[in-house]
Each structure stands twice: as C-alpha cells, then as structure tokens.
Design an enzyme around this catalytic site. Structure first.
Site, PDB file in Angstrom:
ATOM      1  N   LYS A 151      19.968  38.297 -41.332  1.00  0.00           N
ATOM      2  CA  LYS A 151      18.952  37.245 -41.813  1.00  0.00           C
ATOM      3  C   LYS A 151      19.482  36.509 -43.255  1.00  0.00           C
ATOM      4  O   LYS A 151      19.199  35.514 -43.288  1.00  0.00           O
ATOM      5  CB  LYS A 151      17.652  38.111 -42.058  1.00  0.00           C
ATOM      6  CG  LYS A 151      17.113  38.375 -40.472  1.00  0.00           C
ATOM      7  CD  LYS A 151      15.966  39.215 -40.827  1.00  0.00           C
ATOM      8  CE  LYS A 151      15.164  39.803 -39.548  1.00  0.00           C
ATOM      9  NZ  LYS A 151      14.116  40.437 -39.570  1.00  0.00           N
TER      10      LYS A 151
ATOM     11  N   GLY B  85      21.814  43.811 -37.040  1.00  0.00           N
ATOM     12  CA  GLY B  85      20.435  43.720 -37.306  1.00  0.00           C
ATOM     13  C   GLY B  85      20.016  42.870 -38.292  1.00  0.00           C
ATOM     14  O   GLY B  85      20.845  41.789 -38.578  1.00  0.00           O
ATOM     15  N   SER B  86      19.007  43.261 -39.271  1.00  0.00           N
ATOM     16  CA  SER B  86      18.335  42.077 -39.902  1.00  0.00           C
ATOM     17  C   SER B  86      19.241  41.763 -41.158  1.00  0.00           C
ATOM     18  O   SER B  86      18.800  41.050 -42.039  1.00  0.00           O
ATOM     19  CB  SER B  86      16.968  42.731 -40.435  1.00  0.00           C
ATOM     20  OG  SER B  86      16.152  42.910 -39.252  1.00  0.00           O
ATOM     21  N   VAL B  87      20.343  42.490 -41.558  1.00  0.00           N
ATOM     22  CA  VAL B  87      21.193  42.089 -42.619  1.00  0.00           C
ATOM     23  C   VAL B  87      21.687  40.723 -42.598  1.00  0.00           C
ATOM     24  O   VAL B  87      22.003  39.947 -43.295  1.00  0.00           O
ATOM     25  CB  VAL B  87      22.573  42.912 -42.631  1.00  0.00           C
ATOM     26  CG1 VAL B  87      21.996  44.330 -43.376  1.00  0.00           C
ATOM     27  CG2 VAL B  87      23.128  43.156 -41.340  1.00  0.00           C
TER      28      VAL B  87
END
Length: 433
Positions: free
Chosen positions: A169, A165-167
């Site tokens: 980014k 997921g967004s980690v």
C-alpha cells in the site's frame, strides 16, 4: 673441421639438458588454495586449510556462503562463484558481522516462539545499497551440512517469492502521489465493506467512514485502496511497481528470484485493486527492502550490493518531495498505530506492516499466512532500511503482532551498536497542518 664441429656441439649440450629436464619431478602439480570468503573487517567466513574447507563463524550467513564437497562448491557463494574461488580469488562481502549475528539471533528466537515455517530479514544501508545483514531461518552449520537438507540450506531472502500484503500500500500511495492522482489529505468515502468489481472488499481494522489518504495507510484500509486506484490506468501502477524493482531481476552473485508482476494488459479492475494492497503479485525480501529503501533514499532506487567491489547503481523513481512526504506519512502510520510494537522508546521509525494469506494447493489457506514489515530508521534521516517476512506462524501471525516487534528488536540492536542517542524531537507528520 670435424673436430671443430664436435667441440661446438658438445658446448651446447649442458644448455639443452637444462631445458629438457624438468626442475620438478614429473606429475607433481602446484595447487592453488581455494579463495577465502570474508567480511570487510577481515572476519573469515570460509577458508581453505590443510584439513579441508573450514567455516570459522559456524552458521553465520551460512545460507549465503553455502558449502563445498569433493567436487567443489555445492551451495551458496561456494557454488555460484566456484570457478573464481577455485582460481584462488577471495571474496569480500558487504555484511556487517555484528548486525548479521544480532539479526539472525532475533529472527531465530521469533521463529521458535511462534513455531513458524520459515522467515527472512534483509538490512540495507540506505545510501549505498550495501546488504549489511541477510538472515534466513531455518539455517545450518556448513561444517556439518550433511546432517541437514535443502530446507535448511535455502537462501530464502533472495529466492522465496510471496504475496507481501499491505506493505505494498505504501508503494501504491507513493506512485499516486508521484502522478498527482491524490494528496495526503484528500478524503474518501470508506465504509468497512464495499462491493467492487464483482466481489466485496472488506476491512479488518475499525475506522471512521471517511478517511484521508494518509489515514488509509494508517488503518490499512483495503476499501480505501479501491477508492485510490479507481480509474487509474493499469500502466501507471505497473510502471511504478517496476521502477520500485518489482518483477525485475536483482543482480547478486547468488541465484535470485524475480517475483511475479503481470503485464498491465492482463489486469482487470479486481486484479488492479488486489495488487494495490499486496495480493496477486509476489516479491522476495530483498526486493521489498530495495523498494522501501527508495522511499527512504529520497526517491532514488539503489540496487542491492553484496560484494564490496560491486559498483553503485541507481535510478530516480520519485521526486524528492514525494519521497519525503512518504517518509512523514510512514512515520505517522507507526506513531498513530503501532508505536509501542514497532518503535524503540526514544527513537522514531517509519514503516508499514502486512499480512497475507498463503496460497496452498492453488487456493488461499485459512491457516497459513505471510507476516511482513518494511521500514527505515531514523524516520527523519534514514540510515538503514529493513524488510521482514515470516511464513506460517502458528500464533501471532499478523504483521503488527510478529514482524513489527521483530523490526523493533533489530532496530534497537543496531541503534545500540552505533551508539545513537534517543531523540527528544518528534518529526513532523503529514497530517499536521
């Protein structure tokens, strides 16, 4: 002459008899005790006694240590290094017993509270790559391993692959800064929904219609990420992800998974977009920790180490100034977003949360999520990097609700253990002039 020969022969008989007759009874073997497993401070995790193999610390680091049976090592280090241990060689691990115990306790309490399926935490020493804690849940007591099963024995921190997921980014933004393809204050048009590559990309957290790069991280904007990577060559991002260790083996003395990172020639505009915000690729918790540690370590990747005898292995991934910019950026993400949930009062940390749907039966589930957090502390002079993954929480499954507070609890314990005083000085954040 015959008399002389006879006397010479009889004089040799005592020596012949001494050589021919064994000094020990026939059939008796000298057994070499199986080597022990212990921490650098001498704490015993596994030792052989006349009563059999003993595990004095119970479940502490059990998923790493493993256990033995009648035929030798069956799980963990006991199995992976069975031949060395059989020969009497002892192993010294890099784990810190106090950090390991407090991390396991915090993880277990969080898993029980949210009724999660599984979870793992890795704490990495920034400069050396030493693994100071590798916590898994569920766990077991190796002295009573027969009453448990493979689900309890699994060393999930290094074997379980998941979409983080967004980690991710943060890794994407770091890669683009390294290539001078964006800057912290560059602004992008970011509506809450955007048609892109044949689908619609949505954001969850409400945000202004225009975001700067650092704000794309702050609001964890998927739409913003599509703006950042639009027109970027797939090889650029793939090369950066590999440099961070994604899709590459982690050399540890226990079985590990490599994660999944497709070859760049197989990327489409949509898969590149989803990979940029942490879907369509997978990793393990130890890989996540090592990747974020690269940012904490001024752009130098340090290979994780579990044995005190393992050599230091490094490679340069980011320019130091890019890594330090990312350190400030990730501190701003915490302070401007989830400070109360992730940061112990009086201290400063840096990091990023993530939440991802889990694929069940080949389709993304609406009910099962991975909750992640990766970060380091103190924000201005990082010493430890921590990565967290929780799978299948029945409640509070968002990374900001579950993984971030767990990071805070683990961080608080380590800061207290080291006697680190609170800081009155706030590190400068990237969005400041």
């Amino acid at each position: 002459m015959w008399t002389a020969a006879f006397l010479a022969l009889t004089s040799l008989l005592p020596a012949y008899v001494q050589l021919a007759v064994p000094t020990e009874p026939l059939g008796k073997q000298v057994l070499v005790p199986r080597g022990s497993i212990h921490l650098a401070d001498g704490t015993l995790l596994a030792v052989s006694t006349p009563g059999g193999r003993q595990y004095p610390q119970g479940s502490l680091a059990a998923n790493l240590v493993g256990f033995t049976g009648a035929d030798g090592g069956l799980e963990g280090l006991e199995r992976a290094l069975d031949s060395e241990l059989r020969s009497g060689t002892s192993l010294t691990l890099t784990l810190n017993g106090t950090v390991q115990a407090s991390t396991e306790r915090a993880l277990s309490q969080a898993m029980t509270r949210v009724e999660a399926d599984s979870g793992s935490v890795v704490v990495l020493e920034r400069a050396t790559g030493r693994l100071v804690a590798v916590a898994n849940w569920p766990s077991f007591d190796p002295q009573r391993w027969t009453s448990t099963g493979p689900a309890q024995w699994r060393n999930r921190a290094v074997t379980d692959e998941y979409e983080p997921g967004s980690v991710v980014k943060a890794l994407t933004v770091a890669a683009l800064l390294e290539e001078n393809l964006t800057s912290p204050k560059q602004a992008y048009d970011t509506p809450m929904r955007r048609p892109y590559a044949g689908t619609v990309i949505n954001d969850i957290v409400a945000h202004p219609p225009t975001l700067q790069t650092w704000e794309i991280l702050r609001y964890s904007s998927n739409v913003g990420m599509t703006r950042l990577i639009e027109g970027v060559e797939p090889t650029t991002l793939h090369r950066a992800f590999q440099a961070f260790g994604l899709g590459r083996p982690v050399s540890l003395p226990v079985p590990t998974a490599d994660g999944q990172l497709a070859a760049p020639e197989n990327w489409t505009p949509l898969t590149q977009a989803t990979m940029s915000f942490g879907q369509g690729l997978s990793m393990t918790t130890v890989q996540l920790a090592a990747a974020f540690n690269t940012i904490a370590n001024d752009g130098v990747y340090v290979a994780p180490r579990l044995m005190t005898t393992d050599p230091l292995q490094t490679r340069v991934v980011l320019r130091p100034e890019v890594a330090r910019t990312m350190q400030r950026l990730l501190h701003a993400v915490i302070d401007e977003g989830i400070q109360m949930r992730a940061e112990p009062p009086g201290y400063h940390v840096a990091g990023k949360t993530g939440t991802a749907q889990v694929a069940v039966g080949g389709r993304y589930s609406r009910d099962v999520f991975s909750s992640t957090f990766a970060g380091f502390f103190p924000a201005d002079q990082p010493f430890y990097t921590v990565a967290i993954m929780v799978r299948g929480a029945k409640r509070e499954y968002q990374g900001s609700q579950l993984a971030a507070p767990l990071f805070k609890e683990i961080t608080t314990s380590i800061l207290s253990m080291h006697g680190v005083m609170p800081s009155s000085q706030v590190p400068a954040t990237t969005h400041e002039p």
